[in-house]
Design a protein around this motif. Structure first.
Motif, PDB file in Angstrom:
ATOM      1  N   PHE A 312       6.402  -5.995  10.026  1.00 15.10           N
ATOM      2  CA  PHE A 312       6.122  -4.650   9.531  1.00 15.10           C
ATOM      3  C   PHE A 312       6.422  -3.639  10.628  1.00 15.10           C
ATOM      4  O   PHE A 312       6.644  -3.994  11.789  1.00 15.10           O
ATOM      5  N   VAL A 313       6.481  -2.382  10.249  1.00  8.55           N
ATOM      6  CA  VAL A 313       6.939  -1.321  11.148  1.00  8.55           C
ATOM      7  C   VAL A 313       5.853  -0.274  11.344  1.00  8.55           C
ATOM      8  O   VAL A 313       5.204   0.137  10.380  1.00  8.55           O
ATOM      9  N   ALA A 334       8.126  12.627   2.398  1.00  7.08           N
ATOM     10  CA  ALA A 334       8.924  11.728   1.574  1.00  7.08           C
ATOM     11  C   ALA A 334       9.444  10.550   2.386  1.00  7.08           C
ATOM     12  O   ALA A 334       9.502   9.412   1.898  1.00  7.08           O
ATOM     13  N   CYS A 335       9.809  10.802   3.652  1.00  2.00           N
ATOM     14  CA  CYS A 335      10.317   9.735   4.512  1.00  2.00           C
ATOM     15  C   CYS A 335       9.233   8.694   4.788  1.00  2.00           C
ATOM     16  O   CYS A 335       9.484   7.486   4.722  1.00  2.00           O
ATOM     17  N   ALA A 340       7.467   3.466   3.610  1.00  2.00           N
ATOM     18  CA  ALA A 340       6.181   2.776   3.409  1.00  2.00           C
ATOM     19  C   ALA A 340       5.518   2.398   4.724  1.00  2.00           C
ATOM     20  O   ALA A 340       4.713   1.468   4.778  1.00  2.00           O
ATOM     21  N   VAL A 341       5.842   3.107   5.812  1.00  7.89           N
ATOM     22  CA  VAL A 341       5.220   2.824   7.110  1.00  7.89           C
ATOM     23  C   VAL A 341       3.744   3.204   7.037  1.00  7.89           C
ATOM     24  O   VAL A 341       3.418   4.384   6.875  1.00  7.89           O
ATOM     25  N   ALA A 418       0.281   0.613   2.665  1.00  4.63           N
ATOM     26  CA  ALA A 418      -0.127  -0.644   3.295  1.00  4.63           C
ATOM     27  C   ALA A 418      -0.029  -1.810   2.316  1.00  4.63           C
ATOM     28  O   ALA A 418       0.383  -2.917   2.687  1.00  4.63           O
ATOM     29  N   THR A 419      -0.394  -1.573   1.064  1.00  5.88           N
ATOM     30  CA  THR A 419      -0.283  -2.619   0.052  1.00  5.88           C
ATOM     31  C   THR A 419       1.180  -2.943  -0.222  1.00  5.88           C
ATOM     32  O   THR A 419       1.569  -4.118  -0.335  1.00  5.88           O
ATOM     33  N   GLY A 420       2.023  -1.900  -0.311  1.00  3.60           N
ATOM     34  CA  GLY A 420       3.445  -2.111  -0.537  1.00  3.60           C
ATOM     35  C   GLY A 420       4.086  -2.939   0.557  1.00  3.60           C
ATOM     36  O   GLY A 420       4.886  -3.845   0.292  1.00  3.60           O
TER      37      GLY A 420
END
Length: 544
Positions: A312-313, A334-335, A340-341, A418-420
């Protein structure tokens, strides 16, 4: 050896995550314990980390010499250490990135060792042994031979005090980002340690009984791709032979996503998180700040590529660039959503000393003087950035920053990201991984504390937290413990973001009420080509 404290109102104060882990702070001072290994064996050393314990007068009185220093957010604590030593009559020596960048701020110290220690520490030691009790020693820039850097003195640490332990493979970065001081401190040609060196450091950690999270603190692990690709197969073999005692994190540039082979090697070595400097989604701004490497690929697609490889990032974003428009806030929100960070470190642009940005703003007469240092630096770049006159109205920049934080760290938005990530994360099956019951027990205790904190300490977070727990437990249990790392970080980021939002509100109100006084500017000539670079170091830096 004294490691100064990070301010409680700083991004770098990870009090709640440390408490959940049963620790006192996030990571130990790798610089100081590496320096310790360079000092004469006859010297009796003791380390006091002010983030884990208090420095007392008796500690100082019992020493012949105090060595201290660090990053700029530690400046108030560092100056307090210097003042204590001076009052008690004990010589004090400072070093590290902040004294190297702004030595005039540490003029009260008896000794200043500036630059990389490998290139200069022998001269300081020789002077001390000759009986000298003051002096300044400056290393030649970018010349330190890291292949001669010794194994850090991990034995000086109490591992229980920290969430993770750091090691370093390389120094320097090949890119030319205008706002970054890494290339000013360590150069653009990354220097790397040997495979034998790195494995020896990991062997020492392993022999001392450490297991768990190890962070490669490199500012860009893939700055020298050839070297890291040669090293990783050896690291994979080392991990397999010992049952994968460590899981790794690091920092890298976004072009990591271009190299499937490299991503595969990092996955097989058991890397689980990478910090990436995204900075901004605006292409014009990336070009203006010389971060063109982020314009050559889709930011969102690149980040999701890492998720596919089991990592993860976390990411850095910056507000306040000259080329920003009124649409900046929506684009950044939007970014963060599209990548999804979960843990996005969003700060205000700051002209760090000796950087290209610092020199340009000085030439333009827009850089604030350090006369307002105490007023402008109560914490770090999140609350005290923008140490220059902005192109857009300052009030507008601060308002956009506040809206970004309010949106990104709204609980439902965070837990959705976080879920994504938890669902997208494809963690590898490491067949040789040994069952580490001690670590499992520790992780279970941490999870129980986290559940209590989410359900009782922050009741407004209970609903989205438990929905995330149940979703991941059913749909992607292999990612569960790694996804929980993001929630642990949120126990710090959530209240800290609220603190920053409140601080920004006061700053905006001061501007609206006419109470904001524009700081004194540095003379426009300072920082020009005709002036020595050292003369341009007086402006306010905020982080190193």
């Amino acid at each position: 050896m004294v490691f100064p404290r990070f301010d409680a109102n700083s991004f770098w104060c990870f009090k709640e995550p440390a408490e959940l882990h049963g620790a006192k702070y996030s990571a130990p001072p790798l610089g100081l314990i590496t320096l310790a290994a360079m000092l004469p064996p006859a010297w009796q050393l003791r380390l006091v980390d002010c983030n884990t314990s208090d420095l007392t007068e008796d500690d100082v009185r019992g020493a012949d010499l105090v060595l201290t220093g660090g990053m700029l957010p530690q400046w108030p604590s560092t100056t307090a250490v210097i003042a204590l030593c001076k009052r008690l009559g004990v010589p004090v020596c400072v070093g590290g990135p902040s004294p190297t960048s702004t030595p005039e701020m540490y003029a009260a110290a008896d000794f200043r060792v500036l630059g990389e220690a490998e290139g200069i520490i022998h001269e300081f030691v020789a002077a001390w042994e000759r009986g000298e009790r003051a002096g300044e020693f400056t290393a030649e820039k970018f010349k330190a031979d890291v292949t001669k850097s010794p194994i850090p003195r991990f034995d000086l640490l109490d591992f229980r005090d920290y969430i993770y332990i750091g090691v370093q493979f390389s120094r320097g970065c090949p890119f030319t980002c205008e706002f970054c001081d890494i290339i000013e401190l360590y150069g653009r040609s990354p220097r790397t340690k040997t495979v034998t060196q790195m494995l020896a450091e990991l062997d020492r950690l392993h022999a001392l009984g450490y297991r768990g999270h190890v962070d490669f603190v490199d500012d860009n692990l893939i700055g020298n791709k050839k070297a890291v690709k040669l090293f990783l197969p050896h690291l994979i073999r080392w991990q397999k032979e010992r049952g994968y005692p460590f899981r790794f994190s690091t920092e890298a540039s976004l072009n990591l996503a271009d190299d499937d082979a490299l991503l595969g090697l990092m996955r097989d070595a058991n890397f689980f998180v990478v910090f990436i400097g995204i900075e901004t989604p605006d292409e014009a701004t990336l070009v203006h700040t010389s971060k063109k490497q982020n314009t050559r690929r889709s930011i969102a697609d690149s980040v999701h590529k890492l998720y596919e490889h089991g990592m993860f990032v976390t990411a850095g974003f910056i507000v306040g660039f000259d080329t920003e428009t009124d649409a900046m806030a929506d684009a950044m929100i939007a970014c963060v959503r599209d990548t999804a960070v979960p843990a996005a470190m969003i700060g205000l642009l700051t002209a760090l000393p000796s950087t290209q940005l610092h020199r340009r703003l000085a030439r333009e007469g827009r850089l604030h003087s350090n006369a307002d240092w105490d007023r402008e630096l109560p914490g770090d770049q999140c609350t005290a950035g923008l140490n220059f006159t902005t192109k857009r109205p300052r009030q507008q920049v601060l308002a956009d920053y506040r809206r970004i934080l309010e949106t990104v760290y709204e609980p439902r938005a965070f837990f959705k990201r976080a879920t994504g990530v938890g669902l997208a994360l494809k963690r590898p099956r490491l067949r040789e991984e040994a069952v580490q019951w001690k670590r499992i027990a520790h992780d279970l205790r941490t999870f129980v504390r986290l559940c209590w904190r989410m359900s009782v300490g922050h009741r407004e977070l209970a609903g989205p937290f438990w929905r995330m727990v149940l979703t991941l437990a059913v749909r992607n249990p292999r990612s569960f413990e790694f996804a929980m790392v993001n929630v642990v970080m949120f126990t710090h980021l959530y209240p800290f973001s609220r603190f920053v939002i409140e601080t920004l509100g006061r700053q905006i109100a001061a501007i609206e009420n006419g109470d904001y006084v524009e700081p004194t500017m540095m003379p426009a000539a300072i920082g020009s080509a005709e002036v020595e670079p050292a003369a341009a170091k007086a402006a306010i830096p905020v982080a190193a």
